[in-house]
Scaffold this motif. Structure first.
Motif, PDB file in Angstrom:
ATOM      1  N   ARG A  79       0.757   5.651  -1.469  1.00  0.00           N
ATOM      2  CA  ARG A  79      -0.114   6.719  -1.982  1.00  0.00           C
ATOM      3  C   ARG A  79      -0.109   6.822  -3.502  1.00  0.00           C
ATOM      4  O   ARG A  79      -1.065   7.318  -4.108  1.00  0.00           O
ATOM      5  CB  ARG A  79       0.295   8.061  -1.353  1.00  0.00           C
ATOM      6  CG  ARG A  79       1.712   8.480  -1.670  1.00  0.00           C
ATOM      7  CD  ARG A  79       2.152   9.723  -0.890  1.00  0.00           C
ATOM      8  NE  ARG A  79       3.498  10.115  -1.291  1.00  0.00           N
ATOM      9  CZ  ARG A  79       4.600   9.600  -0.779  1.00  0.00           C
ATOM     10  NH1 ARG A  79       4.519   8.672   0.168  1.00  0.00           N
ATOM     11  NH2 ARG A  79       5.782   9.996  -1.198  1.00  0.00           N
ATOM     12  N   GLU A 135      -6.692  -2.421  10.678  1.00  0.00           N
ATOM     13  CA  GLU A 135      -7.036  -3.334   9.588  1.00  0.00           C
ATOM     14  C   GLU A 135      -6.031  -4.470   9.428  1.00  0.00           C
ATOM     15  O   GLU A 135      -6.395  -5.649   9.328  1.00  0.00           O
ATOM     16  CB  GLU A 135      -7.138  -2.548   8.282  1.00  0.00           C
ATOM     17  CG  GLU A 135      -7.373  -3.430   7.063  1.00  0.00           C
ATOM     18  CD  GLU A 135      -7.207  -2.664   5.763  1.00  0.00           C
ATOM     19  OE1 GLU A 135      -6.668  -3.266   4.807  1.00  0.00           O
ATOM     20  OE2 GLU A 135      -7.584  -1.473   5.716  1.00  0.00           O
ATOM     21  N   GLU A 152      -5.448  -2.136  -5.719  1.00  0.00           N
ATOM     22  CA  GLU A 152      -6.364  -1.971  -4.596  1.00  0.00           C
ATOM     23  C   GLU A 152      -6.952  -0.569  -4.737  1.00  0.00           C
ATOM     24  O   GLU A 152      -6.236   0.428  -4.553  1.00  0.00           O
ATOM     25  CB  GLU A 152      -5.606  -2.118  -3.280  1.00  0.00           C
ATOM     26  CG  GLU A 152      -5.060  -3.508  -3.025  1.00  0.00           C
ATOM     27  CD  GLU A 152      -6.133  -4.429  -2.462  1.00  0.00           C
ATOM     28  OE1 GLU A 152      -6.390  -4.382  -1.248  1.00  0.00           O
ATOM     29  OE2 GLU A 152      -6.718  -5.193  -3.259  1.00  0.00           O
ATOM     30  N   THR A 153      -8.192  -0.479  -5.053  1.00  0.00           N
ATOM     31  CA  THR A 153      -8.809   0.805  -5.390  1.00  0.00           C
ATOM     32  C   THR A 153      -9.848   1.200  -4.342  1.00  0.00           C
ATOM     33  O   THR A 153     -10.145   0.446  -3.414  1.00  0.00           O
ATOM     34  CB  THR A 153      -9.480   0.731  -6.769  1.00  0.00           C
ATOM     35  OG1 THR A 153     -10.454  -0.308  -6.761  1.00  0.00           O
ATOM     36  CG2 THR A 153      -8.454   0.434  -7.852  1.00  0.00           C
ATOM     37  N   GLY A 154     -10.403   2.408  -4.531  1.00  0.00           N
ATOM     38  CA  GLY A 154     -11.430   2.892  -3.623  1.00  0.00           C
ATOM     39  C   GLY A 154     -10.915   3.008  -2.213  1.00  0.00           C
ATOM     40  O   GLY A 154      -9.805   3.491  -1.980  1.00  0.00           O
ATOM     41  N   ASP A 155     -11.705   2.531  -1.260  1.00  0.00           N
ATOM     42  CA  ASP A 155     -11.309   2.615   0.144  1.00  0.00           C
ATOM     43  C   ASP A 155     -10.116   1.733   0.461  1.00  0.00           C
ATOM     44  O   ASP A 155      -9.478   1.909   1.507  1.00  0.00           O
ATOM     45  CB  ASP A 155     -12.480   2.221   1.043  1.00  0.00           C
ATOM     46  CG  ASP A 155     -13.610   3.242   1.008  1.00  0.00           C
ATOM     47  OD1 ASP A 155     -13.350   4.378   0.583  1.00  0.00           O
ATOM     48  OD2 ASP A 155     -14.738   2.889   1.396  1.00  0.00           O
ATOM     49  N   ARG A 156      -9.805   0.776  -0.410  1.00  0.00           N
ATOM     50  CA  ARG A 156      -8.666  -0.110  -0.161  1.00  0.00           C
ATOM     51  C   ARG A 156      -7.335   0.591  -0.421  1.00  0.00           C
ATOM     52  O   ARG A 156      -6.309   0.208   0.139  1.00  0.00           O
ATOM     53  CB  ARG A 156      -8.764  -1.353  -1.067  1.00  0.00           C
ATOM     54  CG  ARG A 156     -10.029  -2.163  -0.903  1.00  0.00           C
ATOM     55  CD  ARG A 156      -9.987  -2.990   0.359  1.00  0.00           C
ATOM     56  NE  ARG A 156      -9.003  -4.061   0.297  1.00  0.00           N
ATOM     57  CZ  ARG A 156      -8.660  -4.836   1.326  1.00  0.00           C
ATOM     58  NH1 ARG A 156      -9.210  -4.619   2.502  1.00  0.00           N
ATOM     59  NH2 ARG A 156      -7.772  -5.792   1.180  1.00  0.00           N
ATOM     60  N   HIS A 157      -7.335   1.584  -1.286  1.00  0.00           N
ATOM     61  CA  HIS A 157      -6.098   2.312  -1.599  1.00  0.00           C
ATOM     62  C   HIS A 157      -5.649   3.130  -0.387  1.00  0.00           C
ATOM     63  O   HIS A 157      -6.474   3.593   0.417  1.00  0.00           O
ATOM     64  CB  HIS A 157      -6.335   3.224  -2.801  1.00  0.00           C
ATOM     65  CG  HIS A 157      -5.192   4.142  -3.103  1.00  0.00           C
ATOM     66  ND1 HIS A 157      -3.906   3.702  -3.283  1.00  0.00           N
ATOM     67  CD2 HIS A 157      -5.147   5.505  -3.231  1.00  0.00           C
ATOM     68  CE1 HIS A 157      -3.116   4.734  -3.526  1.00  0.00           C
ATOM     69  NE2 HIS A 157      -3.851   5.835  -3.499  1.00  0.00           N
ATOM     70  N   TYR A 183       0.848  -1.191   0.000  1.00  0.00           N
ATOM     71  CA  TYR A 183       0.000   0.000   0.000  1.00  0.00           C
ATOM     72  C   TYR A 183       0.884   1.241   0.000  1.00  0.00           C
ATOM     73  O   TYR A 183       1.751   1.400   0.866  1.00  0.00           O
ATOM     74  CB  TYR A 183      -0.925  -0.010   1.220  1.00  0.00           C
ATOM     75  CG  TYR A 183      -1.941  -1.130   1.172  1.00  0.00           C
ATOM     76  CD1 TYR A 183      -3.167  -0.946   0.555  1.00  0.00           C
ATOM     77  CD2 TYR A 183      -1.641  -2.374   1.712  1.00  0.00           C
ATOM     78  CE1 TYR A 183      -4.089  -1.981   0.479  1.00  0.00           C
ATOM     79  CE2 TYR A 183      -2.552  -3.417   1.651  1.00  0.00           C
ATOM     80  CZ  TYR A 183      -3.785  -3.217   1.032  1.00  0.00           C
ATOM     81  OH  TYR A 183      -4.684  -4.248   0.952  1.00  0.00           O
ATOM     82  N   ALA A 195      -4.720   6.323   0.526  1.00  0.00           N
ATOM     83  CA  ALA A 195      -4.781   7.707   0.050  1.00  0.00           C
ATOM     84  C   ALA A 195      -4.351   8.646   1.171  1.00  0.00           C
ATOM     85  O   ALA A 195      -5.181   9.170   1.925  1.00  0.00           O
ATOM     86  CB  ALA A 195      -6.189   8.041  -0.430  1.00  0.00           C
ATOM     87  N   ARG A 208      -4.503   2.711  10.235  1.00  0.00           N
ATOM     88  CA  ARG A 208      -5.021   1.624   9.398  1.00  0.00           C
ATOM     89  C   ARG A 208      -4.202   0.347   9.582  1.00  0.00           C
ATOM     90  O   ARG A 208      -4.758  -0.756   9.601  1.00  0.00           O
ATOM     91  CB  ARG A 208      -5.021   2.076   7.934  1.00  0.00           C
ATOM     92  CG  ARG A 208      -5.636   1.064   6.999  1.00  0.00           C
ATOM     93  CD  ARG A 208      -5.842   1.635   5.619  1.00  0.00           C
ATOM     94  NE  ARG A 208      -6.142   0.573   4.675  1.00  0.00           N
ATOM     95  CZ  ARG A 208      -6.246   0.743   3.358  1.00  0.00           C
ATOM     96  NH1 ARG A 208      -6.081   1.959   2.839  1.00  0.00           N
ATOM     97  NH2 ARG A 208      -6.500  -0.278   2.576  1.00  0.00           N
TER      98      ARG A 208
END
Length: 427
Positions: free
Chosen positions: A140, A176, A151-156, A138, A158, A172
């Motif tokens: 940015r 997580e 891994e897009t959306g909330d999985r990225h 993971y 950011a 996180r």
């Protein structure tokens, strides 16, 4: 009982800057756990090289990533490229047919609980933990799972670089990754204090504040690990830095000097290519220019900004390839003078033509100077002695085999060796 390993990296934090007043959690951990005081980085002492060495347990000569910048031949001759760019993996594959030459921890652990890496440094440093997508990385600039699936959306991940990004990433990671997903290995690589150290004087209020934020993030992870251990997990915790820093004394346009000497045809020529790495550099040569090696060495050794030049067998002793496109390596001149905040150690650095940033008066690294080769390493759990300070030799490449031993996995093919559980106490 689940065996797990957690690695936390406080990028560029010098061991001598860990004190009760600057980093109380780390200072306490080094007193209570097993602190390897003779721990050293690799050459070049850059984050991207260190990331690959930590992930593989190997020296750069073995894994193939030779600095923050590298010369690659993608069909039109040698060109210096930044490893930090997100597309460097693709460039390296095109030029060499592969990324890293040896397996990473993510690859070795893929069938045995997996690995999750969260990193807030450069994209290249993050991606070379697992360049071929065996686990999860993971960052940015882009986050990827097995098979390099995005891994897009909330999985990225950011976030921004710096203290606030580190805070969000650690939140996180603790919730997580460690508590919910529970991989065999979790790696958290903080941007601080490196991010601030490159932009502020070492030891300045801003730099000390950055050290304190990294200390706070370590406290978060240790609190999470304590809850996992209370629930029955056997957790090996490795907290370290990848290298230290020197204060930049002056910046030298080394490529221009090579051109002026007549030993390089032009600034953008492919005959001789210098890859800048802060207080170090690697010089590559096309086949027709390799006979310039002795003259290049004589020229560099006469330059006042050069500390030491390495060639032939000396490259191998440094952990670098002694052949192929690599011709020479160097580390810059340094002294032990303090900066304005009393932090000792100054060194010249090699200018990066691709960067307009000035590091003069700020922190930098990349060579084998006393302070950039003074990172810290402390290990807790996994059967390691407690309240132990040792001068047993230790290297960044010893972390991977130490993790694998704890997880019950073999470490064949690694240059590093698992650290002793009961090393001798400093007398």
């Amino acid at each position: 009982m689940a065996r797990r390993a957690v690695i936390v990296v406080c990028d560029s934090l010098r061991q001598d800057l860990i004190r009760p007043d600057t980093a109380p959690v780390l200072a306490g951990l080094m007193a209570d756990a097993c602190a390897f005081r003779a721990y050293r980085s690799v050459f070049p002492s850059t984050t991207r090289t260190s990331s690959a060495s930590m992930a593989t347990g190997c020296l750069p000569a073995t894994h193939g990533l030779l600095g923050n910048t590298m010369a690659l031949d993608e069909g039109e001759g040698l060109v210096c490229r930044s490893v930090g760019n997100p597309d460097f993996r693709q460039r390296m594959r095109r030029a060499t047919g592969a990324t890293l030459k040896v397996p990473t921890l993510a690859q070795r652990l893929a069938p045995h609980g997996g690995a999750v890496v969260m990193s807030n440094v450069s994209a290249g440093a993050a991606y070379f933990h697992d360049p071929d997508g065996w686990g999860y990385v993971y960052h940015r600039a882009g986050s990827f799972g097995p098979g390099l699936e995005p891994e897009t959306g909330d999985r990225h991940l950011a976030i921004g670089i710096g203290a606030e990004g580190d805070r969000a990433m650690t939140d996180r990671f603790c919730g997580e990754v460690l508590s919910d997903r529970r991989p065999a290995l979790g790696v958290l690589w903080l941007s601080e204090p490196d991010h601030t150290g490159h932009a502020e004087p070492l030891g300045s209020p801003a730099h000390l504040a950055a050290i304190r934020t990294a200390d706070d993030r370590v406290a978060q992870v240790l609190a999470t690990v304590a809850r996992l251990e209370a629930a029955g997990d056997a957790v090996l915790v490795v907290v370290c830095s990848d290298h230290g820093m020197e204060t930049t004394r002056r910046t030298v346009d080394a490529t221009a000097r090579l051109v002026a000497s007549g030993l390089k045809d032009a600034a953008d020529s492919t005959d001789i290519v210098l890859a800048p790495n802060g207080t170090g550099a690697v010089i590559y040569a096309a086949p027709h220019a390799r006979d310039r090696g002795p003259a290049l060495r004589r020229f560099l050794e006469a330059e006042d900004w050069v500390g030491r030049v390495f060639a032939g067998p000396e490259l191998a002793e440094l952990g670098m390839p002694a052949g192929g496109d690599v011709l020479l390596a160097l580390t810059t001149a340094a002294d032990d003078e303090p900066n304005g905040y009393g932090v000792r150690g100054r060194a010249d650095i090699v200018a990066d033509p691709e960067s307009s940033k000035s590091y003069d008066g700020f922190g930098q690294h990349g060579g084998i100077g006393v302070n950039e080769q003074n990172p810290f390493l402390v290990v807790r759990g996994g059967g390691f002695a407690t309240a132990r300070a040792t001068d047993h030799p230790a290297s960044l490449i010893d972390i991977a085999p130490t993790v694998l031993r704890h997880l019950g996995q073999p470490a064949e093919g690694m240059d590093g060796r698992a650290l002793p559980l009961d090393p001798p106490q400093v007398v």
